[in-house]
Structures are given as structure tokens and as C-alpha cells.
Design an enzyme around this catalytic site. Structure first.
Site, mmCIF file in Angstrom:
data_model
loop_
_atom_site.group_PDB
_atom_site.id
_atom_site.type_symbol
_atom_site.label_atom_id
_atom_site.label_comp_id
_atom_site.label_asym_id
_atom_site.label_seq_id
_atom_site.Cartn_x
_atom_site.Cartn_y
_atom_site.Cartn_z
ATOM 1 C CB THR A 1 -0.920 0.008 1.255
ATOM 2 O OG1 THR A 1 -1.803 -1.085 1.137
ATOM 3 C CG2 THR A 1 -1.722 1.279 1.370
ATOM 4 C CG ASP B 1 -1.724 -6.644 -2.576
ATOM 5 O OD1 ASP B 1 -2.628 -5.813 -2.567
ATOM 6 O OD2 ASP B 1 -1.567 -7.482 -1.646
ATOM 7 C CB SER B 2 2.557 -8.204 0.785
ATOM 8 O OG SER B 2 1.485 -8.175 1.673
ATOM 9 C CB CYS C 1 -4.575 -18.294 22.753
ATOM 10 S SG CYS C 1 -5.830 -19.375 23.414
HETATM 11 N N1 ASP Z 1 -2.803 -5.472 0.316
HETATM 12 C C1 ASP Z 1 -1.700 -4.649 0.760
HETATM 13 C C2 ASP Z 1 -0.438 -5.486 0.719
HETATM 14 O O1 ASP Z 1 -0.235 -6.305 1.583
HETATM 15 C C3 ASP Z 1 -1.968 -4.115 2.132
HETATM 16 C C4 ASP Z 1 -0.891 -3.209 2.696
HETATM 17 O O2 ASP Z 1 0.152 -2.983 2.164
HETATM 18 O O3 ASP Z 1 -1.159 -2.658 3.791
HETATM 19 O O4 ASP Z 1 0.358 -5.329 -0.174
#
Ligand code: ASP
Length: 346
Positions: A16, A60-61, A283
Site C-alpha cells: 500500500t 501487493d504482498s 490464542c
Molecule cells: N494489500 C496490501 C499489501 O499487503 C496491504 C498493505 O500494504 O497494507 O500489499
């Protein structure tokens, strides 16, 4: 405070932090690093050398795969002598998996590898990305008076907190505090000053330690969660897959599972076939103690390994690395009980 010149290598993988909005679909898409450097002119104010390497196609990860971890580890190993610290810009969704994997891949690390990202793109006015990025760079460059790194570990810096990477997991999809540290104290808090935890909480490499990177990863593993009503045919289907080598079993409470005979048999059969099964609790805090209840003891009796107080992310990536090394089952079992990079308390 150390006064010598410092140098940091930034590795931009996507996430992001560097995303922009696709005008047609409205969805956020990974963009190139220029987007970030334009939005953070403050980067020029550091009196460190800051260089950048970016993934050819930032992602995107959620699209991250072990080959990407290998790429990051190679970049770090190839540039290890040239830089004092490394910052990896990464999406938050799988950041805890990458941080955990790298902590096992980069054995003998004596320099900081700081992963960060953001919940709002860096181009947005209220972005958390600027703060995260600037402080991550500062931590990556920070040194003790003798010039050794303050944080010779793979860590995540997010929303003012520095955490051991292999203790983290993502807890928040909305607010800025995206991560928490499981069963381990925060390594630093960034307020007006960056306040580091005491030495006893930070890994201390032995003098003369050399980096030894590990690149073999076996992805033939699975995570599965128990729940009341779990069905025999589904469990047997997963556990009887001939390619399966390791399982992270997410159990109840202190490592408990149903005492149904078919369940115990299915687990035993898989272990007897050579599958390594690691018990991690569902947990958020606390540890597995299989000897505590009858419902945990039967797992111990058939050979399930305790994951102690580890995260799923750390147990899974550690298993992938140990299986990738081709160790025999006894060695995998022994190392799963050993803290390799501060991931478990034993
Ligand atoms: N979907 C994005 C990612 O993991 C979310 C982020 O970067 O916060 O690349």
C-alpha cells in the site's frame, strides 16, 4: 551516540505504501518507487547514504511467494558489506511471514533489516507511510558508540513500535497499529526519542559472527485450524497428501485437540509417514503445554511437536526452511524446539 557516516539500502517490494488508485476500477495497485521518493522529500535531509533497489514489478504482498524472500535475502547478502542497515518496504498483509522467513534465512545477521509499509498510500494526506519510512531508516542506521548496530535483527517497524519480526502478526486491517508482537516485548518505541528496550531483549550476535544465508525452502507444508465439528474425511484428505511434509496445527488453548480416535489415528499415521506436525495455539498470547490436559497429551504421545509460544508465521516459515535444508526428521524436531532467531521462548 555514534558519529560515523551511515548507509542504508532500501528494498522496495510494493504494498500500500507505494500504491496508487486505478482510475477505472478504484482499486489500489502497486506503483514504482518514484511515487514514494516524490512524496517524501525529507529523505534528502538524512546525512546518510540511502540507495534503493526495487522489485522489477512491485507487488501487493498477498502475491508474495518464497521466491520473493529468496530475492530479498540475495539482495541483502550481495550488498551486506556496503551498507550498515536495510529497510524493506512491503505490504502489510504478509509482512509477518516475510519477516519471519528472513529471520531464519539470514543466519548470523549483525545488521538491522527493518520491514515497514503503511495502511494508507504515501500519496494520501493522512498517510502513516511517511512516519513509518523515516523512522525505519533511522533505526536501520542507528549504531552503538562502538559502531555496532543497535538492532542486529530482522524487525518490523510500524505505528511507533519496533518489533522482532518473527514475533509479529497482523492484527488490524483498518487502523494504523497493524501489527502486534506475540509473547515478546517491543524492541523500541518511537516517540520524541527512539527508546530501545534493554539489551536483554535484543539479539546479541557473538563477536566475529558472519552472515550465512539459507536459500532452500520447501513449501510442501500446510496450516490448519481445529474447530468443533471438524470432519474426518477433510482431515484425512489433507493429512494423507503424499507431498505433505509439515503441518502447523492451530489448536485450542494450551495446545488441545479433540480426543476422537479417528483424529488421533490420522495425526499418528501422518507422523509415522514422516510428516512433521507442530502445535501452535489459536490464542493470541500464551504457549502450548501439551502435558497440561488430557486433550493435549494425546497429541504429545503420538509425536506432535510443541510450537511453544511461537506465531503461526514463524512456525510455518521455520518448518519450510528446515525441511528445505533436507535435515533428517530428528534434526527438524530438535531445531523446532530450539530458538534460532528469538522466535520461541524455551
Ligand atoms: N494489500 C496490501 C499489501 O499487503 C496491504 C498493505 O500494504 O497494507 O500489499
Amino acid at each position: 551516540m555514534y558519529e560515523g557516516h551511515r548507509s542504508v539500502l532500501m528494498i522496495y517490494t510494493g504494498g500500500t505504501i507505494g500504491m496508487i488508485e486505478n482510475l477505472e476500477t478504484g482499486a489500489l495497485e502497486a506503483f514504482n518507487f518514484e511515487q514514494i521518493s516524490k512524496a517524501v522529500p525529507e529523505l534528502k535531509r538524512f546525512n546518510y547514504t540511502i540507495d534503493t533497489i526495487q522489485f522489477p514489478n512491485p507487488i501487493d504482498s498477498s502475491d508474495m511467494v518464497p521466491e520473493h524472500w529468496v530475492t530479498m535475502a540475495h539482495i541483502i547478502e550481495d550488498n551486506y558489506e556496503k551498507y550498515d542497515g536495510f529497510v524493506i518496504l512491503h505490504g502489510t498483509d504478509t509482512m509477518a511471514f516475510t519477516a519471519s522467513a528472513l529471520s531464519f534465512m539470514l543466519e548470523g545477521l549483525t545488521k538491522p533489516v527493518v520491514l515497514t509499509g503503511s495502511q494508507l498510500p504515501i500519496g494520501k494526506l493522512r498517510t502513516d507511510g511517511k512516519e513509518n519510512l523515516i523512522t525505519a531508516i533511522e533505526i536501520a542506521a542507528d549504531a552503538n558508540e562502538d559502531g555496532t548496530a543497535k538492532i542486529p535483527e530482522v524487525v518490523i517497524f510500524f505505528d511507533s513500535q519496533l518489533m522482532r519480526g518473527n514475533r509479529t502478526f497482523k492484527i488490524n486491517a483498518e487502523n494504523f497499529n497493524a501489527f502486534t508482537s506475540r509473547n515478546y516485548p517491543i524492541l523500541a518505541n518511537a516517540g520524541i526519542h527512539i527508546k530501545y528496550a534493554g539489551d536483554e531483549h535484543i539479539l546479541k550476535p557473538k563477536p566475529g559472527t558472519k552472515l550465512q544465508a539459507h536459500y532452500h525452502i520447501d513449501p510442501n507444508v500446510a496450516v490448519f485450524s481445529l474447530f468443533p465439528g471438524i470432519q474426518e474425511h477433510i482431515v484425512r484428505h489433507i493429512l494423507s497428501d503424499p507431498t505433505l511434509k509439515g503441518v502447523v496445527l492451530r489448536t485450542f488453548g494450551s495446545g488441545n485437540a479433540p480426543q476422537l480416535p479417528w483424529f488421533v489415528d490420522a495425526v499418528k499415521e501422518a507422523i509415522d509417514r514422516g510428516v512433521t506436525i507442530v502445535n501452535v495455539t489459536q490464542c493470541a498470547t500464551g504457549a502450548v503445554e501439551m502435558e497440561r490436559y488430557e486433550t493435549g497429551k494425546h497429541l504429545l504421545d503420538v509425536g506432535v511437536i510443541s510450537g511453544h509460544d511461537t506465531t503461526v508465521e514463524a512456525a510455518l516459515t521455520k518448518l519450510m526452511l528446515l525441511l528445505g535444508e533436507g535435515y533428517d526428521l530428528a534434526k527438524v524436531r530438535r531445531l523446532m524446539h530450539t530458538s534460532l532467531a528469538g522466535e520461541i521462548t524455551v
